[in-house]
Design a protein around this motif. Structure first.
Motif, PDB file in Angstrom:
ATOM      1  N   ILE A   1       6.353   1.640  70.107  1.00 59.38           N
ATOM      2  CA  ILE A   1       6.265   1.166  71.487  1.00 59.38           C
ATOM      3  C   ILE A   1       7.555   1.471  72.235  1.00 59.38           C
ATOM      4  CG2 ILE A   1       6.080  -0.896  72.937  1.00 59.38           C
ATOM      5  CD1 ILE A   1       4.310  -2.108  70.689  1.00 59.38           C
TER       6      ILE A   1
ATOM      7  N   SER B   1       1.285   7.762  76.014  1.00 59.88           N
ATOM      8  CA  SER B   1       0.669   7.004  74.920  1.00 59.88           C
ATOM      9  C   SER B   1      -0.192   7.871  74.013  1.00 59.88           C
ATOM     10  CB  SER B   1      -0.186   5.862  75.490  1.00 59.88           C
ATOM     11  OG  SER B   1       0.620   4.865  76.049  1.00 59.88           O
TER      12      SER B   1
ATOM     13  N   ARG C   1       1.238   9.172  70.702  1.00 59.13           N
ATOM     14  CA  ARG C   1       1.502   8.099  69.741  1.00 59.13           C
ATOM     15  C   ARG C   1       0.199   7.514  69.192  1.00 59.13           C
ATOM     16  NH1 ARG C   1       5.157   4.260  73.113  1.00 59.13           N
ATOM     17  NH2 ARG C   1       3.996   5.246  74.815  1.00 59.13           N
ATOM     18  N   ARG C   2      -0.835   7.460  70.011  1.00 57.01           N
ATOM     19  CA  ARG C   2      -2.144   7.033  69.498  1.00 57.01           C
ATOM     20  C   ARG C   2      -2.644   8.034  68.456  1.00 57.01           C
ATOM     21  NH1 ARG C   2      -3.515   6.315  75.079  1.00 57.01           N
ATOM     22  NH2 ARG C   2      -5.022   8.022  74.915  1.00 57.01           N
TER      23      ARG C   2
ATOM     24  N   GLN D   1      10.765  11.223  72.735  1.00 56.81           N
ATOM     25  CA  GLN D   1      10.127  10.266  71.841  1.00 56.81           C
ATOM     26  C   GLN D   1      10.612  10.441  70.402  1.00 56.81           C
ATOM     27  OE1 GLN D   1       6.051  11.315  72.964  1.00 56.81           O
ATOM     28  NE2 GLN D   1       5.746   9.258  73.798  1.00 56.81           N
TER      29      GLN D   1
ATOM     30  N   TRP E   1      -3.081   0.166  68.280  1.00 59.95           N
ATOM     31  CA  TRP E   1      -4.212   1.096  68.337  1.00 59.95           C
ATOM     32  C   TRP E   1      -4.893   1.234  66.982  1.00 59.95           C
ATOM     33  CZ3 TRP E   1      -7.214   2.997  71.850  1.00 59.95           C
ATOM     34  CH2 TRP E   1      -7.971   4.145  71.600  1.00 59.95           C
TER      35      TRP E   1
ATOM     36  N   SER F   1      -7.535   5.594  79.480  1.00 62.12           N
ATOM     37  CA  SER F   1      -6.111   5.619  79.128  1.00 62.12           C
ATOM     38  C   SER F   1      -5.704   4.296  78.488  1.00 62.12           C
ATOM     39  CB  SER F   1      -5.258   5.900  80.375  1.00 62.12           C
ATOM     40  OG  SER F   1      -3.893   5.971  80.024  1.00 62.12           O
TER      41      SER F   1
ATOM     42  N   PRO G   1      -3.857   1.443  76.275  1.00 67.30           N
ATOM     43  CA  PRO G   1      -2.463   1.284  75.857  1.00 67.30           C
ATOM     44  C   PRO G   1      -2.306   1.425  74.352  1.00 67.30           C
ATOM     45  CG  PRO G   1      -3.432  -0.846  76.342  1.00 67.30           C
ATOM     46  CD  PRO G   1      -4.454   0.183  76.744  1.00 67.30           C
ATOM     47  N   LEU G   2      -1.110   1.764  73.936  1.00 64.48           N
ATOM     48  CA  LEU G   2      -0.818   1.891  72.509  1.00 64.48           C
ATOM     49  C   LEU G   2      -0.953   0.558  71.792  1.00 64.48           C
ATOM     50  CD1 LEU G   2       0.347   3.822  70.255  1.00 64.48           C
ATOM     51  CD2 LEU G   2       2.589   2.866  70.844  1.00 64.48           C
TER      52      LEU G   2
ATOM     53  N   GLU H   1       0.849  -5.014  78.025  1.00 63.31           N
ATOM     54  CA  GLU H   1       1.306  -3.892  77.201  1.00 63.31           C
ATOM     55  C   GLU H   1       2.823  -3.813  77.163  1.00 63.31           C
ATOM     56  OE1 GLU H   1       0.520   0.107  78.662  1.00 63.31           O
ATOM     57  OE2 GLU H   1       0.395  -0.650  80.721  1.00 63.31           O
TER      58      GLU H   1
ATOM     59  N   SER I   1      -0.656   0.321  86.802  1.00 59.68           N
ATOM     60  CA  SER I   1      -1.058   0.648  85.430  1.00 59.68           C
ATOM     61  C   SER I   1      -1.668  -0.567  84.733  1.00 59.68           C
ATOM     62  CB  SER I   1       0.134   1.184  84.632  1.00 59.68           C
ATOM     63  OG  SER I   1       1.158   0.212  84.518  1.00 59.68           O
TER      64      SER I   1
END
Length: 378
Positions: free
Chosen positions: A13, A19, A22-23, A52, A81, A95, A97-98, A199, A213
């Motif tokens: 995070i 995202s 990372r997902r 990242q 996730w 979209s 969130p993670l 988030e 968002s």
């Protein structure tokens, strides 16, 4: 004490950025800890940016002190996730969130819900409409989701709570930062009886860019969105647009042609939103989708309970269904409201197990809830 997976998820995070990569990283590995241990090449294979990757290489425990303290508090949760309890409606949105920080009961996020949104400065009639719609939706067994903002959001949350129904607040701040501050008491009541979701890391203050968002999460959790009053340029219209992009139903309440806060609703109707004058129209339109979500929950829990959304025949077939935990919980429930702690004590089950089964029983219409306490539906 955080588990290795929770600590790894927090580092993912904190890496920030898009995202989706990372997902994807979490999808390619068995757990967040495994994803973090996979190393630079695996991270880049999942299209993580250089920034990242650099962030993941750093391990600064001091950055997570406040987050760890928040997660150590009762009824505070982090859903990633990779988690099978990640809300299915949100997972299917464009979209997602993670991860989600949740204050309250995370199983509430599986409940069939309607987003009720609108102006922060509604007319008296708009405020009444928000209360009336939220009251009727909550009384019908649907959760009311909104953004804890002043105006329509506040009226919708308060009406759902007054009905003894379920409401979920989605924040553009950290889960522990009520905004506006005047809604601190409402924030605490929602966390106690439903769920507060964000988030953003605990301690995150209000930032202008977070609220648009935030609206995608609000729209993604709900089966449909009802716009009560909205000007031509408003956050409520952003939520409605994002709901439409997620393939969800969008409804708008019409108003006077002389009311500038009706113009956004009229625009939505011209663009294809459903014109609604009564909450029952929303309930009727969403009932089939609520039944589908109930099916998702049955699959997740693998609990053999029959029934469906709406009016159901209440049958005492616990023995026929043969689930001893379900039977134990049903026996522990009475006709007087009973708190979660007492149900856990009576059944010997964990709070998570009791919450999951109660949610399914609510979907079947066999259990009702009032101010966070449960009883057999009469």
């Amino acid at each position: 004490m955080l588990t290795d997976d929770t600590a790894a998820l927090l580092r993912l995070i904190l890496a920030g950025g898009a995202s989706a990569p990372r997902r994807q990283l979490l999808e390619h590995h068995a757990s967040p800890a495994a994803a973090l241990a996979a190393g630079t090449r695996a991270w880049k294979d999942c299209a993580l940016s250089d920034a990242q990757v650099a962030a993941l290489r750093q391990d600064d425990p001091t950055a997570l002190v406040a987050v760890r303290a928040w997660l150590d508090e009762p009824d505070h949760h982090l859903l990633g996730w990779h988690d099978p309890d990640y809300p299915p409606q949100l997972r299917r949105s464009p979209s997602p969130p993670l991860a989600l920080f949740v204050a309250g009961d995370p199983t509430r996020l599986w409940h069939p819900a309607v987003a009720v949104v609108g102006s922060r400065s509604p007319t008296p009639g708009g405020r009444d409409n928000a209360r009336d719609f939220a009251h009727a939706l909550a009384a019908a067994g649907l959760a009311v989701v909104s953004g804890l903002a002043a105006g329509v959001d506040t009226a919708a949350h308060e009406a759902a709570l007054a009905t003894g129904g379920l409401t979920v607040a989605v924040l553009g701040t950290g889960p522990d930062v009520p905004y506006p501050h005047a809604n601190a008491g409402l924030h605490a009541r929602i966390a106690a009886a439903g769920a507060v979701v964000s988030e953003h890391l605990p301690g995150t203050g209000p930032r202008k860019e977070h609220f648009p968002s935030r609206n995608r999460i609000l729209a993604g959790l709900a089966l449909g969105t009802v716009v009560i009053e909205a000007a031509q340029r408003s956050g409520a219209l952003i939520t409605a647009r994002q709901a439409g992009e997620a393939g969800r139903e969008v409804f708008a309440v019409p108003g006077s042609i002389h009311n500038p806060l009706a113009r956004g609703c009229h625009r939505l109707i011209r663009d294809g939103a459903g014109l609604v004058e009564h909450a029952q129209e929303v309930i009727d339109a969403l009932a089939p989708l609520a039944s589908e979500l109930a099916g998702d929950l049955r699959t997740r829990l693998a609990t053999p309970i029959s029934g469906g959304h709406g009016n159901v025949t209440r049958r005492r077939q616990d023995e026929a269904h043969g689930d001893p935990d379900y039977q134990s919980l049903w026996s522990a429930l009475g006709h007087d409201p009973t708190g979660m702690d007492q149900l856990v004590e009576r059944t010997g089950l964990t709070a998570a197990e009791v919450s999951s089964m109660l949610l399914l029983m609510e979907l079947d219409g066999r259990v009702a809830t009032q101010h966070g306490r449960y009883f057999r539906n009469r």
